[in-house]
Write a protein that holds these residues in place. Structure first.
Motif, PDB file in Angstrom:
ATOM      1  N   ARG A  20       0.813  -1.221   0.000  1.00 49.74           N
ATOM      2  CA  ARG A  20       0.000   0.000   0.000  1.00 49.74           C
ATOM      3  C   ARG A  20       0.844   1.268   0.000  1.00 49.74           C
ATOM      4  N   ASN A  21       1.906   1.307   0.782  1.00 51.21           N
ATOM      5  CA  ASN A  21       2.676   2.533   0.967  1.00 51.21           C
ATOM      6  C   ASN A  21       4.084   2.507   0.386  1.00 51.21           C
ATOM      7  N   PHE A  22       4.482   1.417  -0.240  1.00 56.06           N
ATOM      8  CA  PHE A  22       5.859   1.290  -0.717  1.00 56.06           C
ATOM      9  C   PHE A  22       5.900   0.904  -2.196  1.00 56.06           C
ATOM     10  N   PHE A  23       6.783   1.571  -2.918  1.00 53.40           N
ATOM     11  CA  PHE A  23       7.032   1.307  -4.328  1.00 53.40           C
ATOM     12  C   PHE A  23       8.472   0.820  -4.500  1.00 53.40           C
ATOM     13  N   MET A  24       8.731   0.124  -5.587  1.00 50.44           N
ATOM     14  CA  MET A  24      10.062  -0.425  -5.815  1.00 50.44           C
ATOM     15  C   MET A  24      11.132   0.662  -5.781  1.00 50.44           C
ATOM     16  N   ARG A  25      10.820   1.843  -6.304  1.00 49.22           N
ATOM     17  CA  ARG A  25      11.801   2.924  -6.351  1.00 49.22           C
ATOM     18  C   ARG A  25      12.315   3.296  -4.963  1.00 49.22           C
ATOM     19  N   ASP A  26      11.493   3.105  -3.934  1.00 45.88           N
ATOM     20  CA  ASP A  26      11.900   3.441  -2.568  1.00 45.88           C
ATOM     21  C   ASP A  26      13.122   2.653  -2.117  1.00 45.88           C
TER      22      ASP A  26
END
Length: 206
Positions: A20-26
């Motif tokens: 929900r709150n995390f994307f791979m770019r992070d």
């Protein structure tokens, strides 16, 4: 998904939502890669996404929901970046030791999928700076979340948090008292440790 060979494809990978709150770019930023001009890009994006999604959904999301924003210090490392860090004594274990840890897109020696992120919990970092014992956070996570391993560091009480298909359930630290806090077979491993973390919030789910 193939390993990206263009900016557009790398942007597509970065937009993959792991939870929900995390994307791979992070998870793709690396000081080693940034300073030395090395690509920190998964060779097997599908495996990295699968492992990273479990790390986020089962560990990082509950921490984020319970304690507020989680700061990611170090996460995914390509074999190239990790190998360079190991060869140049930049606090990276060997590639083989980091498979299914910081190298999300390689399975470990037993064929298991896993992923590690080094994180700091600002809610706790303030308390740690004021004298709180690192073990209080370690025991809270031990009692509430399906982690595989944790390794704590003195700065900010940041720690490596690992998810694995076959959880080891082991906690180590460089903070005093340094060494192994718990692992299967130790007398303190099972049971309730709530007396170690008074005043901590109840577990929340995203």
């Amino acid at each position: 998904m193939k390993s990206p060979k263009s900016v557009a494809k790398l942007e597509d990978l970065g937009r993959v939502r792991l939870s929900r709150n995390f994307f791979m770019r992070d998870f793709l930023y690396s000081e080693i890669a940034n300073l030395h001009g090395l690509p920190n890009i998964p060779e097997d994006p599908d495996l990295a996404i699968a492992a990273g999604s479990r790390l986020c959904e089962e560990l990082l999301e509950p921490l984020n929901a319970t304690f507020g924003r989680i700061a990611i210090r170090s996460a995914y490392r390509s074999p190239t970046v990790n190998g360079f860090g190991n060869a140049n004594k930049l606090n990276c274990a060997s590639n083989e030791a980091n498979y299914a840890h910081h190298i999300w897109d390689r399975r470990d020696a037993d064929g298991r999928m896993g992923a590690t992120a080094c994180i700091a919990v600002p809610w706790f970092a303030e308390r740690y700076e004021a004298g709180a014992d690192w073990r209080s956070l370690a025991w809270w996570i031990h009692d509430h979340l399906p982690y595989s391993s944790m390794f704590f560091f003195p700065r900010l009480a940041a720690f490596n948090l690992n998810w694995n298909e076959a959880p080891e359930r082991r906690i180590d630290s460089y903070i005093k008292p340094a060494g192994c806090l718990t692992k299967p077979g130790m007398d303190n491993h099972a049971g309730d440790h709530s007396e170690s973390y008074p005043g901590f919030p109840a577990l929340k789910r995203a």
